[in-house]
Design an enzyme around this catalytic site. Structure first.
Site, short mmCIF file in Angstrom:
data_model
loop_
_atom_site.label_atom_id
_atom_site.label_comp_id
_atom_site.label_asym_id
_atom_site.label_seq_id
_atom_site.Cartn_x
_atom_site.Cartn_y
_atom_site.Cartn_z
CG ASP A 46 -1.69 -1.09 1.35
OD1 ASP A 46 -2.28 -1.79 0.34
OD2 ASP A 46 -2.18 -1.51 2.56
N1 URA Z 1 -1.25 -5.99 4.03
C1 URA Z 1 -1.74 -4.63 3.78
O1 URA Z 1 -2.70 -4.17 4.51
N2 URA Z 1 -1.06 -3.61 3.34
C2 URA Z 1 0.30 -3.98 2.59
O2 URA Z 1 1.02 -3.22 1.96
C3 URA Z 1 0.68 -5.31 2.48
C4 URA Z 1 -0.17 -6.28 3.26
#
Ligand code: URA
Length: 242
Positions: free
Chosen positions: A102
């Site tokens: 993310d």
């Molecule tokens: N889980 C999440 O919520 N975000 C990420 O970037 C990776 C795994």
């Protein structure tokens, strides 16, 4: 010389199996001649076309990046925000990330121009350990920690941690630091799992991907993968998918 379907897969056309189908369907030309035999091998000098489009063939490259927070996991962003490939300058090859983290998540992400390698690692069946360090707002109860390991259904999907443990808590600030290992890699999985418990994620970092970690790197740093690491990752992905 390499098999035609392997060269196609590496260039990101499709998986090897799908590339074989494209060859059999007469959609692939080598040096302007349609090829339908699967045993065909090509060298870097041969010109390969799929549906009339020349294949971009480049030497494969592999990097490990410590992605900072506030960076998009893609090769470009329509809104002009920083992207992971900005951190690897002076590279002629067109890199793309293997999977995604993310915007607000930091940590280990791989970048390559090898489409076949990326597809193998992103296969949903593989069981590569991905270890996350999570700071939560609130401290999960023992029962909630159990739930993460037993698994939970969120929006019709089953989410489960392979391992999860609290490494420290701060009673005054009401926060916890948690280490969680996932095999799955569903979109926003860690955040959704903790949201489901009512203990939201404040900060999230991916610390390990298989046998790779971030030792010696600061946010924004990268290093090329060593040939034996690429080989080992490929083996891991292949073993687990069978
Ligand atoms: N889980 C999440 O919520 N975000 C990420 O970037 C990776 C795994």
């Amino acid at each position: 010389m390499e098999r035609l379907q392997k060269v196609m897969a590496q260039a990101g056309v499709a998986s090897r199996r799908k590339s074989e189908e494209l060859i059999k369907a007469g959609r692939v030309k080598v040096n302007n001649e349609t090829i339908k035999e699967l045993g065909t091998k090509v060298s870097s000098q041969d010109e390969v076309e799929v549906d009339g489009v020349p294949l971009q063939r480049e030497a494969p490259v592999y990097f490990l990046l410590y992605k900072p927070r506030g960076v998009i996991s893609s090769a470009k962003d329509d809104r002009g925000r920083k992207v992971v490939t900005d951190y690897i300058p002076d590279i002629d090859q067109r890199l793309f990330p293997v999977g995604r983290l993310d915007y607000d998540t930091s940590g280990l992400i791989l970048l390559t121009n090898d489409g076949e390698f990326a597809n193998k690692l992103m296969h949903p069946k593989h069981k590569i350990d991905k270890v996350y360090i999570i700071k939560t707002r609130g401290i999960p109860t023992r029962e909630q920690m159990k739930q993460l390991k037993q698994g939970m259904e969120i929006e019709g999907e089953f989410f489960k941690a392979e391992d999860v443990r609290i490494t420290s808590t701060d009673g005054k600030k009401n926060t916890a630091i948690i280490q969680m290992t996932l095999h799955q890699g569903k979109n926003r999985q860690v955040r959704k799992m903790f949201d489901a418990l009512g203990v939201p994620v404040d900060k999230l970092k991916r610390e390990q991907y298989g046998f790779l970690n971030l030792h010696g790197l600061n946010a924004g740093d990268f290093r090329p993968l060593k040939p034996h690491e690429v080989k080992q990752l490929r083996q891991l992905a292949e073993e687990n998918v069978k």
